[in-house]
Design a protein around this motif. Structure first.
Motif, PDB file in Angstrom:
ATOM      1  N   ARG A  14       0.914  -1.243  -0.110  1.00 11.44           N
ATOM      2  CA  ARG A  14      -0.002  -0.149  -0.079  1.00 11.44           C
ATOM      3  C   ARG A  14       1.033   1.233   0.043  1.00 11.44           C
ATOM      4  O   ARG A  14       1.683   1.333   0.854  1.00 11.44           O
ATOM      5  CB  ARG A  14      -0.800   0.069   1.132  1.00 11.44           C
ATOM      6  N   ILE A  44      -3.064  -2.988 -10.085  1.00 12.28           N
ATOM      7  CA  ILE A  44      -3.687  -1.973  -9.241  1.00 12.28           C
ATOM      8  C   ILE A  44      -4.918  -2.576  -8.609  1.00 12.28           C
ATOM      9  O   ILE A  44      -5.914  -2.847  -9.390  1.00 12.28           O
ATOM     10  CB  ILE A  44      -3.980  -0.745  -9.862  1.00 12.28           C
ATOM     11  N   GLY A  87      -7.585   2.185  -5.233  1.00 12.19           N
ATOM     12  CA  GLY A  87      -6.855   3.591  -4.807  1.00 12.19           C
ATOM     13  C   GLY A  87      -7.844   4.724  -4.924  1.00 12.19           C
ATOM     14  O   GLY A  87      -9.151   4.817  -5.119  1.00 12.19           O
ATOM     15  N   LEU A 106      -2.790   3.942  -2.399  1.00 16.79           N
ATOM     16  CA  LEU A 106      -2.819   2.907  -3.681  1.00 16.79           C
ATOM     17  C   LEU A 106      -2.379   1.377  -3.188  1.00 16.79           C
ATOM     18  O   LEU A 106      -1.379   1.425  -2.594  1.00 16.79           O
ATOM     19  CB  LEU A 106      -1.921   3.314  -4.754  1.00 16.79           C
TER      20      LEU A 106
END
Length: 351
Positions: A270, A296, A299, A312
């Motif tokens: 993270r 990903i 986020g 994120l």
């Protein structure tokens, strides 16, 4: 401006002694908006009522603008309270009086003439956006308008401090936003010190400069709002922040996540971005520099006191050497990198 030292408040309850506040010490600066947040029963309302001595502390000192409130006689205390306005969750308006008369009431009690009262009150009604409601009765007002009357009334005696006890708890989100904007505007225009009690972290996030977190009568954390949001030290602060910042690891990921490295596994991290770092092409840099894939997972970007703040959650996939090098690269950047865990490559956290 306000200094609390060793504040203690003890009640004799039905089942024994109850300690509502235990050795609370903090300093609030002139002109700032200071938030005090805690869960129900944490002691926050007792704390704010000790500042103007509506509740007299069992022990400790309350210094307001250089004056020791705990050392004053009742007559001196009544005079000192004129420098502190207070607004409440349930407005406490007089139903038989108009808006103008409600706001004028503290001045009437103080013996100010009718003409002088009106001269002082009309600008306040304009300030809170109720100039056209001066002859209206509370029953004809919305909740937000009633709270605006409460704010104007609290300002009638030209206080140096405004105490807000759960001032937005009875309001819907849109009205809450307008009241918070009004308080921020008042703070800026009048340089008024505002102390705001709440159990809602979004209120703290919206307008406060600093915050104190209270739990079980103890202050467990104090600091600038940005610092507490981005790096909370107490479990209580972390719990509150989760209500406004979505840092939760998805359940599907938690089910396959390991805290220890797995052979051929992917790394889940993270990232937390602050200020200018939110504009940096971090993902593009990773892909260019290292032979890894980046998935990903989640986020978001928000603003804390006009400073960009983003998080994120992502999965790094590659050989162990490249993944470790990528992690060190992230850790050297101007952002916070937290290793969440590892997931077997066939599981793919992002899916």
């Amino acid at each position: 401006m306000i200094t609390l030292t060793g504040l203690q408040k003890v009640y004799q309850g039905e089942s024994g002694i109850v300690t509502a506040l235990d050795n609370v010490s903090l300093a609030i600066e002139q002109g700032e908006i200071f938030g005090i947040i805690g869960k129900s029963g944490a002691g926050k309302s007792t704390l704010i009522r000790c500042i103007n001595l509506l509740e007299r502390p069992t022990a400790g000192r309350v210094i307001v603008d250089g004056q020791d409130m705990t050392a004053l006689s009742e007559r001196e205390l009544r005079e000192a309270r004129k420098s502190m306005g207070m607004i409440f969750q349930h407005f406490n308006l007089l139903s038989s009086r108009t808006v103008l008369e409600n706001v004028s009431f503290p001045l009437e009690i103080a013996g100010v003439s009718r003409n002088e009262r009106e001269k002082k009150v009309i600008p306040l009604l304009e300030l809170v956006g109720l100039a056209d409601k001066r002859d209206v009765y509370p029953a004809q007002l919305s909740g937000g308008q009633k709270q605006r009357v409460g704010i104007a009334r609290a300002l009638a005696s030209q206080p140096k401090v405004l105490l807000c006890d759960e001032a937005t708890s009875a309001l819907d989100p849109q009205t809450t936003e307008s009241i918070l904007a009004l308080l921020k505007d008042i703070n800026k225009k009048l340089r008024l010190t505002i102390i705001l009690i709440t159990h809602e972290m979004h209120v703290i996030k919206a307008i406060c400069d600093r915050v104190a977190v209270i739990e079980g009568g103890h202050l467990v954390e104090t600091g600038k709002v940005f610092d507490v949001f981005t790096n909370p030290q107490s479990l209580t602060a972390q719990d509150f922040i989760k209500t406004v910042v979505n840092n939760k690891v998805p359940e599907a990921l938690s089910a396959v996540l390991s805290k220890t490295p797995t052979a051929g596994g992917n790394l889940v991290v993270r990232l937390s971005f602050f200020g200018e770092a939110t504009n940096e092409p971090v993902i593009a840099g990773l892909i260019r520099k290292f032979a890894i894939d980046v998935n990903i997972i989640s986020g978001n970007i928000d603003h804390l006191q006009d400073i960009p703040y983003g998080t994120l959650l992502m999965e790094l996939s590659g050989n162990e050497k490249d993944t470790e090098a990528a992690l060190h690269y992230l850790q050297d950047l101007d952002l916070r990198t937290e290793v969440i865990g590892y997931v077997a490559r066939h599981a793919h956290a992002a899916s």
